[in-house]
Design an enzyme around this catalytic site. Structure first.
Site, PDB file in Angstrom:
ATOM      1  N   ASP A   7       0.869  -1.180   0.000  1.00 33.62           N
ATOM      2  CA  ASP A   7       0.000   0.000   0.000  1.00 33.62           C
ATOM      3  C   ASP A   7       0.912   1.239   0.000  1.00 33.62           C
ATOM      4  O   ASP A   7       2.143   1.119  -0.152  1.00 33.62           O
ATOM      5  CB  ASP A   7      -0.982  -0.037   1.182  1.00 33.62           C
ATOM      6  CG  ASP A   7      -0.333   0.274   2.524  1.00 33.62           C
ATOM      7  OD1 ASP A   7       0.917   0.379   2.586  1.00 33.62           O
ATOM      8  OD2 ASP A   7      -1.067   0.413   3.527  1.00 33.62           O
ATOM      9  N   HIS A   8       0.322   2.421   0.200  1.00 30.58           N
ATOM     10  CA  HIS A   8       1.117   3.659   0.187  1.00 30.58           C
ATOM     11  C   HIS A   8       2.182   3.681   1.290  1.00 30.58           C
ATOM     12  O   HIS A   8       3.253   4.229   1.107  1.00 30.58           O
ATOM     13  CB  HIS A   8       0.178   4.870   0.322  1.00 30.58           C
ATOM     14  CG  HIS A   8      -0.680   4.807   1.555  1.00 30.58           C
ATOM     15  ND1 HIS A   8      -1.695   3.886   1.711  1.00 30.58           N
ATOM     16  CD2 HIS A   8      -0.647   5.513   2.715  1.00 30.58           C
ATOM     17  CE1 HIS A   8      -2.271   4.046   2.894  1.00 30.58           C
ATOM     18  NE2 HIS A   8      -1.640   5.019   3.519  1.00 30.58           N
ATOM     19  N   CYS A  64       3.339  -2.900   3.995  1.00 32.55           N
ATOM     20  CA  CYS A  64       2.505  -1.742   4.324  1.00 32.55           C
ATOM     21  C   CYS A  64       3.274  -0.938   5.368  1.00 32.55           C
ATOM     22  O   CYS A  64       4.479  -1.176   5.554  1.00 32.55           O
ATOM     23  CB  CYS A  64       1.096  -2.156   4.766  1.00 32.55           C
ATOM     24  SG  CYS A  64       0.989  -3.079   6.310  1.00 32.55           S
ATOM     25  N   GLY A  65       2.623  -0.016   6.053  1.00 36.14           N
ATOM     26  CA  GLY A  65       3.360   0.821   7.000  1.00 36.14           C
ATOM     27  C   GLY A  65       4.003  -0.012   8.101  1.00 36.14           C
ATOM     28  O   GLY A  65       5.194   0.111   8.386  1.00 36.14           O
ATOM     29  N   THR A  66       3.202  -0.861   8.713  1.00 38.33           N
ATOM     30  CA  THR A  66       3.700  -1.728   9.791  1.00 38.33           C
ATOM     31  C   THR A  66       4.051  -3.126   9.300  1.00 38.33           C
ATOM     32  O   THR A  66       4.748  -3.860   9.992  1.00 38.33           O
ATOM     33  CB  THR A  66       2.620  -1.902  10.869  1.00 38.33           C
ATOM     34  OG1 THR A  66       1.459  -2.478  10.234  1.00 38.33           O
ATOM     35  CG2 THR A  66       2.251  -0.584  11.521  1.00 38.33           C
ATOM     36  N   GLY A  67       3.486  -3.529   8.189  1.00 41.49           N
ATOM     37  CA  GLY A  67       3.579  -4.911   7.705  1.00 41.49           C
ATOM     38  C   GLY A  67       2.487  -5.794   8.291  1.00 41.49           C
ATOM     39  O   GLY A  67       2.306  -6.932   7.850  1.00 41.49           O
ATOM     40  N   ILE A  68       1.758  -5.272   9.256  1.00 37.28           N
ATOM     41  CA  ILE A  68       0.776  -6.104   9.972  1.00 37.28           C
ATOM     42  C   ILE A  68      -0.491  -6.311   9.144  1.00 37.28           C
ATOM     43  O   ILE A  68      -0.906  -7.450   8.891  1.00 37.28           O
ATOM     44  CB  ILE A  68       0.434  -5.492  11.349  1.00 37.28           C
ATOM     45  CG1 ILE A  68       1.694  -5.454  12.233  1.00 37.28           C
ATOM     46  CG2 ILE A  68      -0.669  -6.300  12.036  1.00 37.28           C
ATOM     47  CD1 ILE A  68       1.525  -4.640  13.523  1.00 37.28           C
ATOM     48  N   GLY A  69      -1.108  -5.213   8.713  1.00 38.79           N
ATOM     49  CA  GLY A  69      -2.371  -5.332   7.971  1.00 38.79           C
ATOM     50  C   GLY A  69      -2.220  -6.182   6.728  1.00 38.79           C
ATOM     51  O   GLY A  69      -3.032  -7.086   6.455  1.00 38.79           O
ATOM     52  N   HIS A  97      11.837 -23.276   9.058  1.00 36.94           N
ATOM     53  CA  HIS A  97      10.899 -23.987   9.934  1.00 36.94           C
ATOM     54  C   HIS A  97       9.458 -23.946   9.436  1.00 36.94           C
ATOM     55  O   HIS A  97       8.720 -24.906   9.607  1.00 36.94           O
ATOM     56  CB  HIS A  97      10.926 -23.397  11.345  1.00 36.94           C
ATOM     57  CG  HIS A  97      12.234 -23.592  12.044  1.00 36.94           C
ATOM     58  ND1 HIS A  97      12.391 -23.352  13.394  1.00 36.94           N
ATOM     59  CD2 HIS A  97      13.451 -24.010  11.588  1.00 36.94           C
ATOM     60  CE1 HIS A  97      13.653 -23.600  13.737  1.00 36.94           C
ATOM     61  NE2 HIS A  97      14.311 -24.000  12.657  1.00 36.94           N
ATOM     62  N   ARG A 132       9.436 -32.888  11.625  1.00 36.11           N
ATOM     63  CA  ARG A 132       8.665 -32.161  12.647  1.00 36.11           C
ATOM     64  C   ARG A 132       8.143 -30.823  12.114  1.00 36.11           C
ATOM     65  O   ARG A 132       7.037 -30.396  12.462  1.00 36.11           O
ATOM     66  CB  ARG A 132       9.483 -31.959  13.925  1.00 36.11           C
ATOM     67  CG  ARG A 132      10.637 -30.986  13.837  1.00 36.11           C
ATOM     68  CD  ARG A 132      11.395 -30.929  15.172  1.00 36.11           C
ATOM     69  NE  ARG A 132      12.328 -29.817  15.249  1.00 36.11           N
ATOM     70  CZ  ARG A 132      13.507 -29.770  14.626  1.00 36.11           C
ATOM     71  NH1 ARG A 132      13.893 -30.762  13.848  1.00 36.11           N
ATOM     72  NH2 ARG A 132      14.300 -28.735  14.770  1.00 36.11           N
ATOM     73  N   HIS A 133       8.898 -30.200  11.221  1.00 37.40           N
ATOM     74  CA  HIS A 133       8.427 -28.919  10.667  1.00 37.40           C
ATOM     75  C   HIS A 133       7.323 -29.155   9.635  1.00 37.40           C
ATOM     76  O   HIS A 133       6.334 -28.417   9.599  1.00 37.40           O
ATOM     77  CB  HIS A 133       9.604 -28.155  10.048  1.00 37.40           C
ATOM     78  CG  HIS A 133      10.600 -27.723  11.073  1.00 37.40           C
ATOM     79  ND1 HIS A 133      10.248 -27.063  12.224  1.00 37.40           N
ATOM     80  CD2 HIS A 133      11.959 -27.878  11.135  1.00 37.40           C
ATOM     81  CE1 HIS A 133      11.320 -26.807  12.949  1.00 37.40           C
ATOM     82  NE2 HIS A 133      12.381 -27.298  12.316  1.00 37.40           N
TER      83      HIS A 133
HETATM   84  C1  RB5 Z   1      -1.789   3.014   6.465  1.00 40.67           C
HETATM   85  O1  RB5 Z   1      -1.755   4.248   7.052  1.00 40.67           O
HETATM   86  C2  RB5 Z   1      -1.429   1.934   7.462  1.00 40.67           C
HETATM   87  O2  RB5 Z   1      -2.462   1.714   8.341  1.00 40.67           O
HETATM   88  C3  RB5 Z   1      -1.057   0.650   6.738  1.00 40.67           C
HETATM   89  O3  RB5 Z   1       0.014   0.903   5.887  1.00 40.67           O
HETATM   90  C4  RB5 Z   1      -0.613  -0.502   7.596  1.00 40.67           C
HETATM   91  O4  RB5 Z   1       0.363  -0.129   8.523  1.00 40.67           O
HETATM   92  C5  RB5 Z   1      -1.689  -1.311   8.194  1.00 40.67           C
HETATM   93  O5  RB5 Z   1      -1.456  -2.317   8.892  1.00 40.67           O
END
Ligand code: RB5
Length: 143
Positions: A7-8, A64-69, A97, A132-133
């Site tokens: 994303d951005h 993404c910004g955090t990589g989480i979403g 693994h 195991r893996h």
């Molecule tokens: C966008 O602002 C931000 O929420 C997205 O890049 C990401 O970090 C979501 O997990």
């Protein structure tokens, strides 16, 4: 062929990784986004994940910004094991693994120098194929 998408919040790091791919003659398919204009990470995470499960790309990278979403989005696709890694130890371990097939990165978390080392480690580490893996990976899939 490596699928890559962001994303951005991950756009600038995606472009750095693409520069690295071009310098190192690594084939890739860019699923976007194409600018810093605000956009929705699920779209890009799912497109990369789809290319990996369909087999048109052997591995994927999502940012993404955090990589989480975007890692959550990729992991919603059956057959995807997306790993959010901000260090080389995790990138190596998740290949060896977990046989992770998608790497997730946070463009606002790591700088390009470390990110490229993580990408290199992820792409150059083989799955250990230890029983195991394999057994544990098989337990990850649910209907
Ligand atoms: C966008 O602002 C931000 O929420 C997205 O890049 C990401 O970090 C979501 O997990």
């Amino acid at each position: 062929m490596i699928a890559i998408g962001s994303d951005h919040g991950g756009y600038e790091l995606k472009q750095e990784i693409i520069r690295y791919f071009e310098e190192n003659h690594i084939e890739y398919k860019d699923f976007g986004c194409d600018s810093l204009v605000s956009c929705d990470y699920p779209n890009y995470g799912k497109q990369v994940a789809q290319a990996v499960v369909e087999g048109t790309c052997e591995k994927g990278i999502v940012i993404c910004g955090t990589g989480i979403g975007i890692s959550i989005a990729a992991n919603k696709v059956k057959g995807i094991r997306a790993a959010l890694c901000h260090d080389c130890f995790s990138a190596e371990a998740t290949r060896a693994h977990n046989d992770a097939n998608v790497l997730a990165l946070g463009g606002r978390v790591v700088g390009p120098g470390l990110a490229l080392k993580i990408v290199e480690t992820f792409l150059n580490t083989e799955f250990s194929k230890e029983e195991r893996h394999t057994r544990r990976i098989n337990q990850l899939e649910c209907e």
